[in-house]
Design a protein around this motif. Structure first.
Motif, PDB file in Angstrom:
ATOM      1  N   ARG A  47     -10.264 -44.733 -24.993  1.00 56.02           N
ATOM      2  CA  ARG A  47      -9.691 -44.393 -26.297  1.00 56.02           C
ATOM      3  C   ARG A  47      -9.729 -45.573 -27.251  1.00 56.02           C
ATOM      4  O   ARG A  47      -8.775 -45.855 -27.947  1.00 56.02           O
ATOM      5  N   PRO A  52      -7.501 -53.379 -18.623  1.00 54.64           N
ATOM      6  CA  PRO A  52      -7.945 -53.862 -17.319  1.00 54.64           C
ATOM      7  C   PRO A  52      -8.036 -52.721 -16.322  1.00 54.64           C
ATOM      8  O   PRO A  52      -7.281 -51.748 -16.400  1.00 54.64           O
ATOM      9  N   LEU A  54      -7.486 -52.234 -12.572  1.00 53.07           N
ATOM     10  CA  LEU A  54      -6.876 -52.914 -11.429  1.00 53.07           C
ATOM     11  C   LEU A  54      -7.201 -52.131 -10.170  1.00 53.07           C
ATOM     12  O   LEU A  54      -6.889 -50.949 -10.059  1.00 53.07           O
ATOM     13  N   ARG A  81       2.502 -51.740 -21.827  1.00 56.88           N
ATOM     14  CA  ARG A  81       1.186 -52.094 -21.308  1.00 56.88           C
ATOM     15  C   ARG A  81       0.381 -50.861 -20.955  1.00 56.88           C
ATOM     16  O   ARG A  81       0.922 -49.821 -20.572  1.00 56.88           O
ATOM     17  N   VAL A  82      -0.926 -50.994 -21.143  1.00 55.39           N
ATOM     18  CA  VAL A  82      -1.825 -49.917 -20.734  1.00 55.39           C
ATOM     19  C   VAL A  82      -2.784 -50.518 -19.718  1.00 55.39           C
ATOM     20  O   VAL A  82      -3.518 -51.452 -20.027  1.00 55.39           O
ATOM     21  N   VAL A  83      -2.759 -50.003 -18.501  1.00 54.48           N
ATOM     22  CA  VAL A  83      -3.595 -50.558 -17.441  1.00 54.48           C
ATOM     23  C   VAL A  83      -4.206 -49.410 -16.653  1.00 54.48           C
ATOM     24  O   VAL A  83      -3.555 -48.392 -16.417  1.00 54.48           O
ATOM     25  N   PHE A  93      -0.804 -32.656  -9.380  1.00 49.02           N
ATOM     26  CA  PHE A  93       0.321 -32.791 -10.248  1.00 49.02           C
ATOM     27  C   PHE A  93       1.445 -32.070  -9.492  1.00 49.02           C
ATOM     28  O   PHE A  93       1.273 -30.968  -9.029  1.00 49.02           O
ATOM     29  N   LEU A 136       2.107 -53.968 -11.656  1.00 53.19           N
ATOM     30  CA  LEU A 136       1.466 -54.568 -12.822  1.00 53.19           C
ATOM     31  C   LEU A 136       1.839 -56.026 -13.031  1.00 53.19           C
ATOM     32  O   LEU A 136       1.241 -56.707 -13.851  1.00 53.19           O
TER      33      LEU A 136
ATOM     34  N   LYS C 477     -14.534 -37.974 -28.583  1.00 54.94           N
ATOM     35  CA  LYS C 477     -14.844 -39.302 -28.058  1.00 54.94           C
ATOM     36  C   LYS C 477     -15.182 -40.286 -29.169  1.00 54.94           C
ATOM     37  O   LYS C 477     -14.730 -41.420 -29.162  1.00 54.94           O
ATOM     38  N   GLU C 480     -12.005 -41.341 -30.818  1.00 54.05           N
ATOM     39  CA  GLU C 480     -11.148 -42.216 -30.022  1.00 54.05           C
ATOM     40  C   GLU C 480     -11.794 -43.565 -29.758  1.00 54.05           C
ATOM     41  O   GLU C 480     -11.113 -44.587 -29.705  1.00 54.05           O
ATOM     42  N   ASP C 481     -13.106 -43.584 -29.634  1.00 53.91           N
ATOM     43  CA  ASP C 481     -13.786 -44.856 -29.426  1.00 53.91           C
ATOM     44  C   ASP C 481     -13.586 -45.792 -30.603  1.00 53.91           C
ATOM     45  O   ASP C 481     -13.624 -47.009 -30.456  1.00 53.91           O
ATOM     46  N   GLY C 483     -10.882 -45.980 -32.075  1.00 57.07           N
ATOM     47  CA  GLY C 483      -9.453 -46.261 -32.134  1.00 57.07           C
ATOM     48  C   GLY C 483      -8.702 -45.247 -32.968  1.00 57.07           C
ATOM     49  O   GLY C 483      -7.605 -45.505 -33.447  1.00 57.07           O
ATOM     50  N   GLY C 484      -9.305 -44.048 -33.141  1.00 55.40           N
ATOM     51  CA  GLY C 484      -8.654 -43.046 -33.984  1.00 55.40           C
ATOM     52  C   GLY C 484      -8.075 -41.910 -33.166  1.00 55.40           C
ATOM     53  O   GLY C 484      -8.063 -41.929 -31.941  1.00 55.40           O
ATOM     54  N   ASP C 606      -4.070 -56.936 -22.581  1.00 53.30           N
ATOM     55  CA  ASP C 606      -3.294 -57.043 -21.355  1.00 53.30           C
ATOM     56  C   ASP C 606      -3.596 -58.352 -20.636  1.00 53.30           C
ATOM     57  O   ASP C 606      -4.748 -58.699 -20.414  1.00 53.30           O
ATOM     58  N   LEU C 608      -3.590 -59.130 -17.645  1.00 55.64           N
ATOM     59  CA  LEU C 608      -4.375 -59.007 -16.411  1.00 55.64           C
ATOM     60  C   LEU C 608      -5.855 -59.243 -16.667  1.00 55.64           C
ATOM     61  O   LEU C 608      -6.582 -59.717 -15.813  1.00 55.64           O
ATOM     62  N   ALA C 609      -6.287 -58.880 -17.872  1.00 54.77           N
ATOM     63  CA  ALA C 609      -7.723 -58.968 -18.135  1.00 54.77           C
ATOM     64  C   ALA C 609      -8.085 -60.145 -19.013  1.00 54.77           C
ATOM     65  O   ALA C 609      -9.236 -60.319 -19.377  1.00 54.77           O
TER      66      ALA C 609
END
Lengths: 149, 129, 643
Positions: A47, A52, A54, A81-83, A93, A136, C477, C480-481, C483-484, C606, C608-609
Motif C-alpha cells: 500500500r 519490514p 520479519l 508500527r506496520v510490520v 479467521f 516486534l 493497486k 495504493e502504490d 500512497g493513496g 520502522d 526493524l528495517a
C-alpha cells in the motif's frame, strides 16, 4: 468473543487479534536490507509503504525454510508500527472467547511467556496467542538454543 | 573542443520538433558541424539574420510561411543567395520538386528519409560550397 | 549497405519514440479540440478556414513522423484523414454528419494505433475506416463549389491597424526577444493579421507585422521597446486571402512549452545547488571559531538567506512539474463522447476543479486507471436513454469529474447517476471463488474489496479490444502504490461514486540504478559527479585503502560489498560512481550501472528495517523493491570500517 486470524508456523497454530491485522498478502519481492536484524528478511512494498518483513521462524529460533506458494505475509498494524510477518501459511479467521485463553504454563519450553501471551484451547486444537509487542520489540530476544523445535 | 566559429552551422527548419531532432541526429556523423533549429519560416529567416548559416535543411509544409516562400526570400537576398538548401518534405509534394529546384533549392529529399543519405547529401554540399 | 532498407531505418528512429509519442499527444489534443468546434459546422458551408488548416496540418505532421518511426498504420490513417481535410479545405466536399463521424472515428482509431504501439500491443486494423473515409469523399462531393468563408470581423472604430516592425539581433535573441516572442506579445494586445520578413535598405532583415489593436498613439509609445517600431498601417485595398487569426481555444501566450529534458536538467542543477549549500553551511559553521563574531554573523545571515531562497527555488521548480488535472478531464470528455455515441447513450459530463494541480508523475501513473473508471461508468454504470426514461430519470446521464485539494491530498471523484453496482451480482460472482463465504451483508468498503479482487473485475469489450488490461484490481493497486486510497459509494438505481485520494507531495528524485552482487540499488543522481568504468586490474592498495587513479589524482574506493558484508565476485570490469568534490571525492564501486530512472522516494519508517547507509526504498514500476543508498552515511561507514 474476539476475532483472531490464525496462521501456521513449524506445525503449530498461532493467533493474532484481527484488529491488528491490516492485510494478508502473498510474498512477492523482498529487498534484503544489509546489516539488519537477522530475523528481518528485508523490506516489502505494501500500500505504498515500505515495511519490514520479519521472518517469524528466525525470530522464534526455528529452522528457516524456503518460501513456497503457501507462505504468507501477515501485515500487522498496531497503530504505531506496520510490520509484515512471514509465516508458513495463513489459516483462518476465528472468533475466540477470552475464557478459552489461558496463560502459558511455566513448564512449557520454547516460547513460554516470551513471545506468546496465552494459549487458547478450542476443542482439540491449541492456538498460541502472540504477544505482538514482544515480537516486534527489537531489543527483546529469546535465546535461540532454548527454543529448538 | 573545436573552435565553434570554424564549425559549419546547419539550420534545420521544420515545424515538428520530433522531425528536427531526427534530422539533427542523422547529421551526427558529420564532422565540423553544429546545428541550429527553427520551427517556422519566420524563425528560420530570423536565424539567418543573426548568425552565420552554412546550409539549410528545409521542410516545405509549414504554417504561416510555406517553405517555398522561404526559398524565394533567401534566394532574392544578396547575402544568402549561395547558402545550400536541402528540401526535406513528405511524398505528396513530389510534384513540387521541380518548382523547388527551379526556385533555387540544391537538393530535394522526401520523407521518410534515409539518415545516411541525408548525411551524405549535406556532407557533400558543405564540402563543395 | 547501398539501398535504404526500411527495416534498418526503423531501428535508427526508435530512439525518437518518446519524442514521437509526446508530439502525437500534443497534436491529438489539438485535433480533438478542433473537432469539438467543427461539430457545430456540420452540414453548413461556413467552415472555419483556420480550423481546417490546423487539422490538415496536424494530420500532415502525424503522417510524416509516423512514417519516420515506421508506424505504417498511423501513417496511412493520417494520410487518409489528411486527404479528407484537403478536400474540405478546397471546398470540393461538404462536411456531412457521417463525414464528421468518420473523422471522429478516424481520430480515435489513430489514437488507438499509437497507444497500441506504445504499449506493445497488437495494432488494430485500419482497413474498414480507410474505406469509410474514402466513401465519404465520394458521397459528399459538392456540385456547386461553396466559397470557403473566412471569419467576418466587426468594424470596431476604436481598433486601429498598426504596422509593427521588428529587427532581430543576436543580442536581443540572447535576451529571449525573437520573432516568436514579439508575435506573442502582439497577440496579447490585439490580433496579428500578418507577419512577413522584409529586407531593409542596407540589406538587413526585419519582420513586419500588421496588428489590429485597441491602442492609440500614446499607448503605442510604451510598447516600442526591444527593437519594435509602430506606425499606422497602410489602408488595405482588397481583403487578404491569407489571414493569420488566432485559433479559438489555443493555449494562451503565457504558456511555455517545456522540453521535458530541460526540466529534468533544471531539477538536477537545483539538486546540485542544494548539496553545495549544505557544504557551505558546514564551512561557515567551521569558520565561527576563527572569525570575529560580528563578521561571522553577517556571513551567517547571508548564508541563511541563501538557504531560504534556495528552498523557494526548489519549490518553484517542483511546481513546474505540476499540471492541471483539467487536462486529464478533457481527455476523458473525448473518451466519454466516443463511447456514448457507440453505445447509443446520451451523457453530460460535468467538470469541477479542473484547475487543481497534480504532479506530472501522478498523472502518468493514474491516467489509465482513471480512464478505466470513466469507461466503466459509461459502459456499465449509465443506462441508455430508453432505460433512463422508463425509470423517470432525465434522458441524459450525468458523469461528474471533480478534483480538489484537502490538506496534503488531492481528492478526485468520478460519479455517475446510473444504475449503481448490484451487490447481489457481485456476491454471486464471488461465491465460486470462495470469497465472502459468510455471505454476509456487505457494505461499500467490502464491495469495493470484492470488485477489486484480481480475477473478479469486469473486463468490458472495449478494454479487451484495445487490450489495455486495466481492471479494478489494477486501479486499486496503482492508487495504493502511490500512497493513496480508493473508496466507493453506490446505490442501486441512483448511481456510483468512486473517490480517489492521492498524496500531493511525493518525494521524487533522479537516480542511477546500479547492481551490486546481483541486488539492485538506487543512488540519488544529485550526489554523483561522474561515472567511470574501471578495470579490476588497475586498482591499487594504499595504506589499507583501495584506490584508482582519476584525473591525475588518487581516488579512494568504497566497496559496497564490504560495507554491506555481502559476498563479492570480481569481474574484469566494474563501475565507479564519483561522489564528493575535489579533495573529498571518493568512488563508490558497484558491479554495473543499469540505468537512470526517476524514482519516488519512500522512507523506511520502522526501526526493524532501518540500516546505516540506506536512505529509503523505491519501486521501479515492476513491483520489485529497490533500496536507496545514503551516500554521506556510506562515506562515514567507510571511514569507520577502515579502522
Amino acid at each position: 468473543m474476539e476475532p483472531f486470524i490464525l496462521f501456521e508456523l513449524a506445525g503449530t497454530l498461532y493467533g493474532v487479534r484481527s484488529r491488528f491485522v491490516q492485510q494478508i498478502e502473498m510474498i512477492d519481492d523482498v529487498a534484503s536490507v544489509p546489516n539488519a536484524h537477522p530475523a528481518v528478511e528485508g523490506v516489502v512494498l505494501v500500500r505504498g509503504q515500505v515495511i519490514p518483513a520479519l521472518n517469524l521462524r528466525t525470530r522464534f529460533g526455528f529452522e528457516k525454510i524456503g518460501r513456497d506458494l503457501r507462505s504468507r505475509l501477515v501485515v500487522i498494524n498496531n497503530g504505531t508500527r506496520v510490520v509484515g510477518l512471514v509465516v508458513d501459511t495463513a489459516r483462518e479467521f476465528l472468533k475466540i472467547s477470552t475464557d478459552s485463553i489461558a496463560p502459558p504454563p511455566e513448564a512449557l519450553t520454547g516460547l513460554s511467556g516470551h513471545y506468546i501471551e496465552g494459549i487458547a484451547t478450542i476443542g482439540e486444537r491449541m492456538i498460541l496467542i502472540l504477544n505482538l509487542d514482544a515480537v516486534l520489540d527489537l531489543d527483546y530476544e529469546v535465546e535461540p538454543e532454548i527454543s529448538q523445535v | 573542443m573545436p573552435d565553434e566559429s570554424k564549425l559549419n552551422n546547419i539550420l534545420v527548419v521544420d515545424d515538428s520538433p520530433t522531425m528536427r531532432r531526427m534530422v539533427i541526429t542523422s547529421l551526427g556523423s558529420l564532422r565540423h558541424v553544429k546545428s541550429t533549429q527553427a520551427g517556422s519560416g519566420l524563425e528560420a529567416i530570423e536565424r539567418l539574420a543573426i548568425e552565420p548559416v552554412d546550409l539549410m535543411v528545409l521542410d516545405l509544409n509549414m504554417p504561416d510561411m510555406h517553405g517555398m516562400e522561404v526559398i524565394n526570400f533567401v534566394r532574392k537576398h544578396q547575402a544568402y543567395r549561395n547558402i545550400p538548401i536541402v528540401v526535406l518534405t513528405t511524398k505528396s509534394e513530389e510534384s513540387s520538386r521541380t518548382e523547388a529546384l527551379a526556385a533555387g533549392a540544391n537538393r530535394y529529399l522526401t520523407k521518410p528519409f534515409d539518415p545516411r543519405q541525408l548525411a551524405d547529401v549535406v556532407g557533400s554540399l558543405l564540402q563543395t560550397s | 549497405m547501398d539501398k535504404p532498407n526500411p527495416d534498418n531505418r526503423g531501428e535508427f528512429f526508435d530512439q525518437f519514440l518518446d519524442d514521437y509519442y509526446t508530439e502525437c499527444d500534443e497534436h491529438l489534443v489539438s485535433i480533438r479540440r478542433s473537432l469539438v468546434v467543427l461539430e457545430d459546422d456540420v452540414n453548413t458551408y461556413a467552415l472555419d478556414r483556420t480550423l481546417l488548416d490546423n487539422l490538415f496540418r496536424s494530420f500532415h505532421t502525424l503522417k510524416g513522423i509516423s512514417g519516420m518511426v515506421g508506424l505504417a498504420a498511423a501513417e496511412q490513417l493520417a494520410h487518409h484523414l489528411e486527404s479528407y481535410l484537403r478536400e474540405l479545405r478546397e471546398g470540393t466536399v461538404v462536411l456531412t454528419q457521417s463525414g464528421f463521424e468518420a473523422l471522429v472515428a478516424g481520430v480515435s482509431l489513430l489514437e488507438g494505433v499509437i497507444h497500441a504501439r506504445r504499449n506493445d500491443q497488437p495494432i488494430p486494423s485500419i482497413d474498414q475506416l480507410v474505406e469509410r473515409l474514402q466513401a465519404i469523399s465520394v458521397d459528399s462531393v459538392t456540385s456547386e463549389a461553396p466559397a470557403a468563408t473566412t471569419e467576418t470581423r466587426e468594424n470596431d472604430s476604436t481598433i486601429t491597424r498598426w504596422q509593427v516592425e521588428f529587427t532581430p539581433t543576436a543580442e536581443l535573441a540572447e535576451r529571449g526577444v525573437n520573432v516568436n516572442s514579439v508575435r506573442a506579445r502582439l497577440q496579447e494586445i490585439g490580433q496579428v493579421l500578418q507577419a512577413k520578413p522584409v529586407v531593409k535598405g542596407a540589406g538587413e532583415i526585419a519582420f513586419e507585422f500588421i496588428v489590429a489593436a485597441d491602442v492609440d498613439q500614446t499607448a503605442v509609445a510604451s510598447l516600442e521597446t526591444d527593437g519594435l517600431t509602430f506606425q499606422p498601417a497602410p489602408v488595405e485595398r482588397e481583403p487578404r486571402t491569407r489571414e493569420i487569426l488566432p485559433t479559438p481555444m489555443i493555449a494562451p501566450a503565457s504558456v511555455v512549452r517545456v522540453d521535458l529534458d530541460r526540466l529534468d536538467e533544471l531539477m538536477r542543477i537545483v539538486g546540485d545547488l542544494v548539496i553545495s549549500r549544505t557544504r557551505l553551511d558546514d564551512q561557515v559553521a567551521e569558520l565561527k571559531r576563527v572569525t570575529p563574531p560580528a563578521a561571522w554573523r553577517s556571513l551567517q545571515e547571508v548564508n541563511l538567506t541563501m538557504g531560504r531562497q534556495l528552498r523557494d527555488l526548489r519549490e518553484s521548480v517542483m511546481r513546474v512539474r505540476m499540471v492541471q488535472i483539467g487536462e486529464i478531464f478533457e481527455r476523458m470528455t473525448f473518451v466519454v463522447r466516443d463511447l456514448a455515441r457507440e453505445n447509443g447513450k446520451k451523457i453530460i459530463v460535468q467538470l469541477s476543479g479542473g484547475e487543481t494541480e497534480i504532479d506530472k508523475f501522478l498523472v502518468e501513473r493514474m491516467m489509465d486507471p482513471l480512464m478505466h473508471l470513466v469507461r466503466n461508468a459509461v459502459s456499465h454504470g449509465l443506462e441508455t436513454v430508453a432505460e433512463r426514461e422508463a425509470q423517470g430519470k432525465r434522458s441524459e446521464g450525468v458523469l461528474l469529474l471533480s478534483a480538489m485539494t484537502a490538506g496534503e491530498r488531492i481528492v478526485i471523484k468520478i460519479a455517475d447517476d446510473g444504475r449503481g453496482i448490484d451487490r447481489g451480482v457481485v456476491i454471486e460472482r464471488a461465491k465460486p471463488k470462495g470469497l465472502n463465504p459468510e455471505n454476509a451483508e456487505i457494505d461499500d468498503d467490502a464491495l469495493l474489496n470484492l470488485i477489486c479482487t484480481p480475477g473478479l473485475s469486469t473486463r468490458d469489450e472495449a478494454d479487451r479490444e484495445s487490450g489495455r488490461g486495466v481492471g479494478m484490481d489494477v486501479v486499486k493497486k496503482a492508487t495504493e502504490d502511490l500512497g493513496g486510497r480508493i473508496s466507493l459509494s453506490t446505490r442501486i438505481g441512483e448511481g456510483t461514486t468512486f473517490t480517489i485520494e492521492l498524496p500531493l507531495t511525493l518525494a521524487i528524485a533522479e537516480a542511477l540504478i546500479v547492481s551490486v552482487n546481483g541486488q539492485r540499488f538506487a543512488v540519488p543522481q544529485s550526489g554523483v559527479r561522474e561515472v567511470l568504468e574501471v578495470e579490476s586490474a588497475s586498482t591499487r592498495v594504499l595504506e589499507n585503502n583501495e584506490i584508482i587513479s582519476y584525473r591525475g589524482k588518487v581516488l579512494p574506493l568504497i566497496r559496497l560489498t564490504r560495507i554491506f558484508e555481502m559476498n563479492h565476485q570480481r569481474g574484469e570490469k566494474f563501475h565507479v560512481l564519483v561522489v564528493g568534490e575535489e579533495t573529498n571525492a571518493v568512488g563508490l564501486a558497484v558491479d554495473r550501472i543499469l540505468g537512470q530512472r526517476e524514482i519516488v522516494v519512500r522512507a523506511i519508517k520502522d526501526p526493524l528495517a532501518q540500516s546505516r547507509g540506506i536512505a529509503g526504498a523505491t519501486e521501479l514500476g515492476d513491483q520489485r523493491v529497490v533500496l536507496i543508498l545514503d551516500i554521506s552515511a556510506l562515506r562515514q561507514l567507510a571511514v569507520t570500517s577502515r579502522h
